[in-house]
Design an enzyme around this catalytic site. Structure first.
Site, PDB file in Angstrom:
ATOM      1  N   HIS A 383     -12.700   5.113   3.690  1.00 22.36           N
ATOM      2  CA  HIS A 383     -11.270   4.788   3.596  1.00 22.36           C
ATOM      3  C   HIS A 383     -10.634   4.368   4.914  1.00 22.36           C
ATOM      4  O   HIS A 383      -9.418   4.197   4.970  1.00 22.36           O
ATOM      5  CB  HIS A 383     -10.472   5.976   3.059  1.00 22.36           C
ATOM      6  CG  HIS A 383     -10.770   6.327   1.644  1.00 22.36           C
ATOM      7  ND1 HIS A 383     -10.064   5.810   0.576  1.00 22.36           N
ATOM      8  CD2 HIS A 383     -11.700   7.140   1.113  1.00 22.36           C
ATOM      9  CE1 HIS A 383     -10.546   6.309  -0.548  1.00 22.36           C
ATOM     10  NE2 HIS A 383     -11.545   7.123  -0.252  1.00 22.36           N
ATOM     11  N   LYS A 575       5.876   5.177   4.218  1.00 21.86           N
ATOM     12  CA  LYS A 575       4.456   5.537   4.306  1.00 21.86           C
ATOM     13  C   LYS A 575       4.304   6.472   5.494  1.00 21.86           C
ATOM     14  O   LYS A 575       5.285   6.703   6.219  1.00 21.86           O
ATOM     15  CB  LYS A 575       3.575   4.297   4.473  1.00 21.86           C
ATOM     16  CG  LYS A 575       4.051   3.329   5.574  1.00 21.86           C
ATOM     17  CD  LYS A 575       3.184   2.089   5.660  1.00 21.86           C
ATOM     18  CE  LYS A 575       3.482   1.046   4.616  1.00 21.86           C
ATOM     19  NZ  LYS A 575       2.504   0.917   3.570  1.00 21.86           N
ATOM     20  N   ARG A 576       3.088   7.024   5.692  1.00 31.29           N
ATOM     21  CA  ARG A 576       2.880   7.848   6.878  1.00 31.29           C
ATOM     22  C   ARG A 576       3.282   7.057   8.123  1.00 31.29           C
ATOM     23  O   ARG A 576       3.110   5.843   8.180  1.00 31.29           O
ATOM     24  CB  ARG A 576       1.411   8.271   6.983  1.00 31.29           C
ATOM     25  CG  ARG A 576       1.024   9.379   6.033  1.00 31.29           C
ATOM     26  CD  ARG A 576       1.817  10.644   6.265  1.00 31.29           C
ATOM     27  NE  ARG A 576       1.347  11.336   7.448  1.00 31.29           N
ATOM     28  CZ  ARG A 576       0.658  12.480   7.421  1.00 31.29           C
ATOM     29  NH1 ARG A 576       0.387  13.067   6.279  1.00 31.29           N
ATOM     30  NH2 ARG A 576       0.273  13.052   8.540  1.00 31.29           N
ATOM     31  N   LYS A 581       0.535   1.141  11.444  1.00 27.70           N
ATOM     32  CA  LYS A 581       1.357   0.675  10.311  1.00 27.70           C
ATOM     33  C   LYS A 581       2.620  -0.041  10.794  1.00 27.70           C
ATOM     34  O   LYS A 581       3.338  -0.643  10.023  1.00 27.70           O
ATOM     35  CB  LYS A 581       1.718   1.858   9.409  1.00 27.70           C
ATOM     36  CG  LYS A 581       0.499   2.466   8.700  1.00 27.70           C
ATOM     37  CD  LYS A 581       0.889   3.676   7.875  1.00 27.70           C
ATOM     38  CE  LYS A 581      -0.290   4.433   7.285  1.00 27.70           C
ATOM     39  NZ  LYS A 581      -0.870   3.801   6.087  1.00 27.70           N
ATOM     40  N   THR A 683      -1.849   1.296  -1.003  1.00 26.96           N
ATOM     41  CA  THR A 683      -1.631   1.375  -2.447  1.00 26.96           C
ATOM     42  C   THR A 683      -0.142   1.292  -2.762  1.00 26.96           C
ATOM     43  O   THR A 683       0.230   0.851  -3.846  1.00 26.96           O
ATOM     44  CB  THR A 683      -2.213   2.691  -3.027  1.00 26.96           C
ATOM     45  OG1 THR A 683      -1.904   3.764  -2.140  1.00 26.96           O
ATOM     46  CG2 THR A 683      -3.704   2.596  -3.208  1.00 26.96           C
ATOM     47  N   LYS A 687       2.350  -0.652  -5.712  1.00 20.59           N
ATOM     48  CA  LYS A 687       3.428  -0.014  -6.488  1.00 20.59           C
ATOM     49  C   LYS A 687       4.716  -0.825  -6.377  1.00 20.59           C
ATOM     50  O   LYS A 687       5.423  -1.037  -7.362  1.00 20.59           O
ATOM     51  CB  LYS A 687       3.656   1.422  -5.991  1.00 20.59           C
ATOM     52  CG  LYS A 687       2.470   2.338  -6.250  1.00 20.59           C
ATOM     53  CD  LYS A 687       2.526   3.638  -5.436  1.00 20.59           C
ATOM     54  CE  LYS A 687       1.150   4.314  -5.468  1.00 20.59           C
ATOM     55  NZ  LYS A 687       1.012   5.408  -4.489  1.00 20.59           N
TER      56      LYS A 687
HETATM   57  C1  26V Z   1      -6.955   9.466   9.596  1.00 17.93           C
HETATM   58  C2  26V Z   1      -6.768   9.631  10.940  1.00 17.93           C
HETATM   59  C3  26V Z   1      -7.264  10.862  11.581  1.00 17.93           C
HETATM   60  C4  26V Z   1      -7.350  10.789  13.066  1.00 17.93           C
HETATM   61  C5  26V Z   1      -6.218  10.033  13.700  1.00 17.93           C
HETATM   62  C6  26V Z   1      -5.907   8.736  13.097  1.00 17.93           C
HETATM   63  C7  26V Z   1      -6.110   8.639  11.646  1.00 17.93           C
HETATM   64  C8  26V Z   1      -5.656   7.528  10.975  1.00 17.93           C
HETATM   65  C9  26V Z   1      -5.836   7.385   9.628  1.00 17.93           C
HETATM   66  C10 26V Z   1      -6.506   8.356   8.937  1.00 17.93           C
HETATM   67  C11 26V Z   1      -6.681   8.155   7.476  1.00 17.93           C
HETATM   68  C12 26V Z   1      -8.067   8.325   7.013  1.00 17.93           C
HETATM   69  C13 26V Z   1      -8.349   8.051   5.596  1.00 17.93           C
HETATM   70  C14 26V Z   1      -7.241   7.508   4.762  1.00 17.93           C
HETATM   71  O1  26V Z   1      -6.345   8.212   4.378  1.00 17.93           O
HETATM   72  N1  26V Z   1      -7.310   6.238   4.432  1.00 17.93           N
HETATM   73  C15 26V Z   1      -6.371   5.562   3.550  1.00 17.93           C
HETATM   74  O2  26V Z   1      -6.970   5.519   2.274  1.00 17.93           O
HETATM   75  C16 26V Z   1      -6.164   4.847   1.318  1.00 17.93           C
HETATM   76  C17 26V Z   1      -6.866   4.949  -0.009  1.00 17.93           C
HETATM   77  O3  26V Z   1      -8.052   4.246   0.006  1.00 17.93           O
HETATM   78  C18 26V Z   1      -5.937   3.410   1.740  1.00 17.93           C
HETATM   79  O4  26V Z   1      -5.100   2.779   0.808  1.00 17.93           O
HETATM   80  C19 26V Z   1      -5.310   3.350   3.123  1.00 17.93           C
HETATM   81  O5  26V Z   1      -5.209   2.026   3.549  1.00 17.93           O
HETATM   82  C20 26V Z   1      -6.132   4.163   4.094  1.00 17.93           C
HETATM   83  O6  26V Z   1      -5.489   4.270   5.352  1.00 17.93           O
END
Ligand code: 26V
Length: 836
Positions: A383, A575-576, A581, A683, A687
């Site tokens: 992801h 969003k986060r 982003k 996602t 929406k």
């Molecule tokens: C995790 C971390 C952890 C360390 C610091 C930076 C950082 C940045 C992003 C994340 C997210 C990791 C996984 C995640 O949530 N991915 C999201 O998954 C969604 C479903 O597939 C997708 O739509 C998003 O684009 C994606 O960011």
């Protein structure tokens, strides 16, 4: 589809936000209304223990939820029985996160009972629209990844895929966000405070999970070496089951969440001996595993507790599913034939080693046979490509916490590297890059490589993301295993994100396309296209949006005391909060617009409301500073009479699934402006488009596929492509300062922010932030600023021409059918799980 079911479900979506049902259908359901009312009253009396005269709204909520849950049970049991007797293959979705939100309206409308419930309660003088708001969000996830898992659960139930979700029942979900003086404060989330009416505690379903200790090896009579893991600490996993109902009650699947409890019951002897604290310490240590959701979007993931959580839920889930398989089939030889296990990111990747351990150490399989069973059973979804987000664990920590797993990982790695050498591959650099162990920054286990090697399928979540996976993080593994990587573009469940969130639009669709659109939106929505050419239809389309905007304006008024004009353009970025982003890019545009209006207050401006919401990880200082900047900018702009009626800025606190359901149907413009190449899919972009918002965005993640489906001319695509971003990073010639110097507009914006124009009480607050993007603009904010400004001008031009705007808006809804999570799940089911 039977006619009665259709009518009921329609009623539920119509009635959701106060639309009345027809007399005919009211009569048709009178009996059911009476029956449902009776069930609610019985629940109130015998389960909640209240009589109607003294019942609070909470009591009513619980009684209705319990009555609703009852309505799922028969179908649930049928489904469970059918799965046993039918002998279908089962899919297990292992995820550390399930971002479910509220379940009452979801369950009622999928069961076709929403209107029945409304009427039943009205007869008791209870307003369902009031009590449904009392349900806390189940916020067991951080963002897109967790919400995807929830959409998938609903789609799997809808499509009749026999599936089980496995995760952790956190006492506390994602923190509640309070905004104090513009800053984010994290507060403990307490969704279980009033009990959870949807779950069944299965005290009898419990497994012992080991941690620590040592490993011994003995040789048996056949000369085979057997390993024994003598773990030092045991924790019990207790199952809690929640039924997940599919559309029209088609299927009901189980979400099984594990709670951690101490191995032994309370230490009475210790307590009696006077050690009151010590007696409780073991309990506290064990329970800490399921105490709180990790805010994973942060850099603090390298924590022991996180690894304990991962192993805890994987070990419990594997024991549970192997037990089920053995009971049904007698042997694990047929495991891959009847079982697919999908790993949602690397969080459950330890499953590779755990399944090997169970097969080899516990069930005495020979290594190679065990490896074939493991890889044929597991599949993995990636992801993110962000390097800081890719999980690795220090070898030392693994050895201490999971010593046998570390041995197994070494062995997997040895076979893997030997195998490559046998294939004639000796390139040391290549072998280093595909190894399970990273040697450079202290020795660490690469969970992404482990998940890739231990499964037969590794998928990305959009076309672009998958392509980049092949080119970046997994480039060498992909060369060695060219068949393994595949793409499964994300999707969303239309039941929640259209029918429930936007009953007005749903009603309009049903009126024009027939009830069938609810069952086959993927194909039927396209039939809306001709209506985009009809002024009268566009008018109605705009009216439903205005109603949703009025609702959101009320929410904003209630929560922030800010009044916004519902006829202004609602420009939404939710969003986060993360630098990639690029909320900051949007803020720069906001300030540029503000300055432009101030310098020409009589100009022909498009009145706009900029709406922001999102949480920052507690430890992510830059993201928290961006929230503060948003609020600082909002305070200045909203207080300035020069721009009154032309520009407002709001930051809605505590973004969650329920708030998203209020915001998304009210958006005119959807901001999807990540630095190209960094958003795996997104996602919320889907929406918004489904609800008719126009997207301003980069060619990133699923925006690319959206532009293919919807048409570039009905979106506002701008900025560097992933390739161009990459070229600038590689080339080392990207110079943000030169771009700033060349753009009067950007310079003005940055100097206002840097000079304390929005933070007069603390003028230096944003010096570091502005200098950061001027010196090393990692996320290409400056590079994309001018293109973004131009794209925003196009937005205004389109908005000034309502016929064009609403034509595009209708076409967005009409062409978003492909982004149904039913389509995504069908692809997983056919191509990865082989269950369709
Ligand atoms: C995790 C971390 C952890 C360390 C610091 C930076 C950082 C940045 C992003 C994340 C997210 C990791 C996984 C995640 O949530 N991915 C999201 O998954 C969604 C479903 O597939 C997708 O739509 C998003 O684009 C994606 O960011």
């Amino acid at each position: 589809m039977n006619g009665r079911g259709c009518r009921e479900s329609l009623l539920c979506v119509f009635a959701n936000r106060g639309l009345s049902m027809t007399q005919e259908s009211a009569n048709a359901t009178a009996q059911e209304v009476a029956a449902f009312r009776e069930r609610v009253l019985r629940k109130l009396t015998y389960s909640v223990g209240k009589d109607p005269e003294n019942a609070s709204d909470y009591d009513w909520f619980h009684a209705v939820a319990l009555a609703t849950r009852d309505s799922t049970i028969d179908r649930w049991m049928d489904c469970t029985r059918e799965a046993y007797t039918g002998g279908q293959k089962r899919v297990y979705y292992l995820s550390l996160e399930f971002l479910i939100g509220r379940l009452l309206v979801d369950s009622l409308s999928n069961l076709g009972l929403f209107e029945v419930a409304r009427e039943a309660l009205a007869g008791l003088d209870v307003d369902i629209d009031r009590i449904r708001l009392l349900e806390p969000d189940a916020a067991l996830g951080n963002g897109g990844l967790g919400r995807l898992a929830a959409c998938f659960m609903e789609s799997m139930a809808t499509l009749g895929v026999v599936s089980h979700g496995y995760g952790i029942r956190y006492d506390h979900g994602l923190f509640r966000q309070a905004i104090v003086d513009g800053w984010q404060h994290e507060q403990t989330e307490t969704w279980l405070d009033f009990g959870n009416p949807w779950e069944f505690e299965r005290s009898e379903v419990k497994y012992l999970i080991g941690f620590g200790g040592s490993v011994t090896a003995t040789t048996n009579e056949q000369g085979e070496v057997q390993h024994f893991w003598h773990w030092a600490e045991g924790v019990r996993a207790i199952a809690y089951d929640t039924p997940i109902v599919g559309w029209r009650g088609a299927g009901v699947n189980t979400l099984r969440l594990w709670r951690a409890r101490p191995e032994a019951d309370f230490h009475l002897a210790r307590f009696n001996a006077g050690d009151h604290i010590g007696a409780a310490a073991e309990e506290a240590r064990a329970e800490s595993i399921s105490r709180v959701l990790y805010p994973a979007d942060s850099t603090e993931a390298g924590q022991e507790l996180r690894l304990r959580q991962e192993y805890f839920f994987v070990a419990a889930s594997l024991q549970d599913l192997l037990r089920r398989h053995l009971k049904q089939r007698g042997s694990l030889d047929s495991l891959p034939e009847y079982t697919s296990i999908q790993l949602n990111d690397t969080h459950p990747a330890i499953a590779v080693a755990e399944l090997m351990r169970l097969l080899v150490d516990v069930h005495s399989y020979e290594w190679q046979h065990a490896w074939r069973l493991t890889t044929a059973t597991l599949s993995y979804t990636n992801h993110t490509l962000l390097p800081e987000a890719l999980e690795t664990w220090p070898v030392g920590l693994m050895e201490r916490l999971l010593p046998r797993h570390m041995q197994i990982i070494y062995l997997i790695n040895a076979y893997h590297l030997d195998n490559l050498r046998e294939r004639g591959i000796h390139d040391a650099e290549l072998l280093r890059s595909v190894s399970l162990i990273e040697e450079d920054h202290g020795r660490r286990v690469r969970m992404g490589n482990l998940a890739f090697l231990g499964s037969h399928s590794t998928n990305g979540v959009s076309g672009l993301h998958t392509q980049l996976m092949r080119k970046t993080v997994f480039t060498d593994l992909h060369r060695l295993y060219p068949q393994r990587i595949n793409s499964k573009t994300n999707g969303i469940t239309f039941r929640r994100w259209l029918y429930q969130a936007n009953p007005q639009l749903t009603q309009l669709l049903v009126e024009h396309l027939g009830e069938e659109v609810l069952d086959e939106p993927e194909t039927r929505l396209r039939q809306l296209e001709p209506y985009a050419e009809q002024a009268a239809f566009r008018q109605r389309f705009a009216e439903q949006r205005l109603a949703n905007k009025r609702h959101l304006a009320n929410v904003i008024q209630e929560r922030l005391g800010i009044s916004v004009d519902p006829t202004a353009l609602f420009d939404v970025h939710v969003k986060r909060i993360h630098e990639y982003k690029r909320q900051l890019l949007n803020l720069l545009h906001t300030v540029a617009l503000y300055q432009a209006i101030r310098s020409d207050p009589g100009g022909n401006w498009v009145p706009r409301v900029k709406i922001f919401a999102g949480k920052a990880a507690a430890s992510y200082h830059q993201a928290k500073l961006i929230i503060k900047l948003t609020n600082d900018i909002a305070n200045t702009i909203n207080a300035d009479p020069t721009v009154r009626g032309l520009l407002k800025v709001v930051f809605l606190p505590n973004y969650n699934v329920s708030l998203a359901e209020d915001i998304i149907p009210a958006a005119d413009l959807s901001e999807q402006i990540s630095t190209a190449g960094l958003e795996a899919s997104g996602t919320s972009n889907m929406k918004f488009a489904l609800n008719g918002a126009l997207t301003i965005g980069t060619l990133d993640g699923a925006n690319v596929e959206m532009s293919e489906q919807i048409g570039l001319e009905h979106m506002f695509i701008f900025g560097l492509t992933a390739q161009e971003v990459n070229a600038r990073k590689q080339g080392n010639e990207y110079n943000a300062e030169a771009i700033i110097a060349g753009s009067h507009r950007l310079s003005e914006v940055l100097s206002a922010i840097r000079g304390g124009g929005f933070s007069p009480g603390d003028p230096g607050r944003y010096v570091g932030l502005v200098d950061g993007i001027s010196w090393h603009d990692t996320f290409m904010v400056c590079a994309d600023f001018e293109a973004y400004w131009q794209a925003q001008l196009e937005v205004e031009e389109r908005w000034r021409d309502p016929a064009r705007w609403w034509r595009s808006s209708v076409l967005n809804t009409a062409r978003t059918g492909w982004f149904s999570s039913d389509r995504t799940i069908r692809e997983y089911a056919r191509e990865i799980w082989k269950v369709m």
